[in-house]
Scaffold this active site. Structure first.
Site, PDB file in Angstrom:
ATOM      1  N   GLU A  41       0.843  -1.209   0.000  1.00  0.00           N
ATOM      2  CA  GLU A  41       0.000   0.000   0.000  1.00  0.00           C
ATOM      3  C   GLU A  41       0.881   1.264   0.000  1.00  0.00           C
ATOM      4  O   GLU A  41       1.981   1.256   0.563  1.00  0.00           O
ATOM      5  CB  GLU A  41      -0.838  -0.035   1.304  1.00  0.00           C
ATOM      6  CG  GLU A  41      -1.776   1.134   1.493  1.00  0.00           C
ATOM      7  CD  GLU A  41      -2.463   1.123   2.874  1.00  0.00           C
ATOM      8  OE1 GLU A  41      -1.954   0.504   3.822  1.00  0.00           O
ATOM      9  OE2 GLU A  41      -3.509   1.777   2.982  1.00  0.00           O
ATOM     10  N   LYS A 110      -9.391   3.192  -1.567  1.00  0.00           N
ATOM     11  CA  LYS A 110      -9.661   2.636  -0.229  1.00  0.00           C
ATOM     12  C   LYS A 110     -10.936   3.277   0.305  1.00  0.00           C
ATOM     13  O   LYS A 110     -11.107   4.504   0.227  1.00  0.00           O
ATOM     14  CB  LYS A 110      -8.476   2.968   0.675  1.00  0.00           C
ATOM     15  CG  LYS A 110      -8.504   2.332   2.042  1.00  0.00           C
ATOM     16  CD  LYS A 110      -7.218   2.705   2.778  1.00  0.00           C
ATOM     17  CE  LYS A 110      -6.984   1.936   4.042  1.00  0.00           C
ATOM     18  NZ  LYS A 110      -5.666   2.266   4.635  1.00  0.00           N
ATOM     19  N   CYS A 145      -5.632  -2.713   2.828  1.00  0.00           N
ATOM     20  CA  CYS A 145      -5.309  -2.670   4.258  1.00  0.00           C
ATOM     21  C   CYS A 145      -6.522  -2.657   5.193  1.00  0.00           C
ATOM     22  O   CYS A 145      -7.201  -3.663   5.343  1.00  0.00           O
ATOM     23  CB  CYS A 145      -4.372  -1.489   4.504  1.00  0.00           C
ATOM     24  SG  CYS A 145      -3.355  -1.747   5.977  1.00  0.00           S
TER      25      CYS A 145
END
Ligand SMILES: NC(=O)CCC(=O)C(=O)O
Length: 268
Positions: A41, A110, A145
């Site tokens: 990431e 995200k 994540c």
């Protein structure tokens, strides 16, 4: 199918240094028969959140050609982690994937921003659920994540037929048990491969001094068995996966035939 994960330290705020490092790893550590490479990431700037306004990529104009060049040169498909990325006056944490011919296969932001790293103070969350896409002829998806903590968003691409879920992360040591447990759970509850690439090194974000990124990048088969796992230092994981195991596991435990979305609910 052979997959390699580059578990590296991301130097915060040093885009050129991070690019050079990734380039060098391709030159020195990529096996000729690897089909897919995965990187972590936010590999362009890391969590240098205070300077993202100047340093984030702009609509992938830097990161995408950089990855396309590597993928084409080394003839390998790429789960290209994620980068800080400015678009329409907002900054997102954007994941993307590229084929060996340089085609952009996937791009998503995200969704859930991680409060434990102050991400919500600097970034804007995406509002599209991860979907299935094809990489090296296999249906897959890519999740960033903290979004791992929200099982609903893995269920959507797996219910669309994804056989591998790639997670790209800068997950910290404080919750390393959660990382391993949740990744195993996502593999078991969806009967898919889970392939997760984390970073290592210190968190330099000044509000979180003393914390470090945990490593433990991992490949987990559809039965929840660990195929390969790194430690907490920089490492290259090389794993062979047998994609037929997904169909076999989904026949043995037919969760997708037994789903009851008509029953599932959330409290208002
Ligand atoms: N970069 C992230 O999303 C970190 C998430 C994390 O460490 C967690 O515990 O969740």
């Amino acid at each position: 199918m052979k997959i390699q994960l580059f578990q590296i330290e991301i130097i915060e705020g040093e885009v050129e240094q991070n690019e050079s490092r990734i380039k060098a790893l391709f030159k020195e550590n990529l096996d000729a028969d690897t089909e897919i490479v995965v990187i972590p990431e936010m590999w362009n700037n890391g969590y240098d959140l205070h300077h993202l306004a100047e340093k984030a990529d702009i609509n992938l104009t830097r990161s995408l050609p950089f990855i396309q060049g590597l993928a084409a040169k080394h003839h390998v498909d790429m789960i290209a982690g994620s980068v800080s990325n400015k678009r329409n006056d907002n900054i997102y944490n954007t994941a993307f994937a590229v084929s060996k011919t340089g085609k952009l296969l996937y791009q998503k932001d995200k969704i859930h921003l991680v409060p434990m790293l102050d991400e919500h103070l600097y970034l804007t969350g995406g509002d599209e659920v991860p979907e299935v896409f094809e990489i090296n002829g296999i249906k897959a998806s890519q999740i960033i994540c903290y979004d791992l903590r929200f099982p609903e968003i893995t269920r959507f691409p797996t219910s669309q037929g994804a056989k591998i879920i790639f997670y790209v992360a800068q997950w910290t040591t404080k919750n390393i048990d959660h990382w391993r447990t949740l990744l195993k759970a996502r593999a078991i509850e969806n009967c898919v491969y889970v392939i997760a690439c984390n970073s290592v090194g210190d968190v330099n974000n000044e509000n979180h001094v003393g914390n470090t990124y945990a490593g433990h990048s991992i490949v987990i088969d559809p039965n929840g068995n660990i195929v390969e796992e790194a430690g907490n230092q920089e490492a290259i994981i090389t794993a062979e996966i047998d994609i037929q195991k997904v169909a076999k596991q989904q026949q043995n435990i037919p969760i997708f035939e037994n789903l009851r979305p008509d029953v599932y609910k959330y409290a208002e």
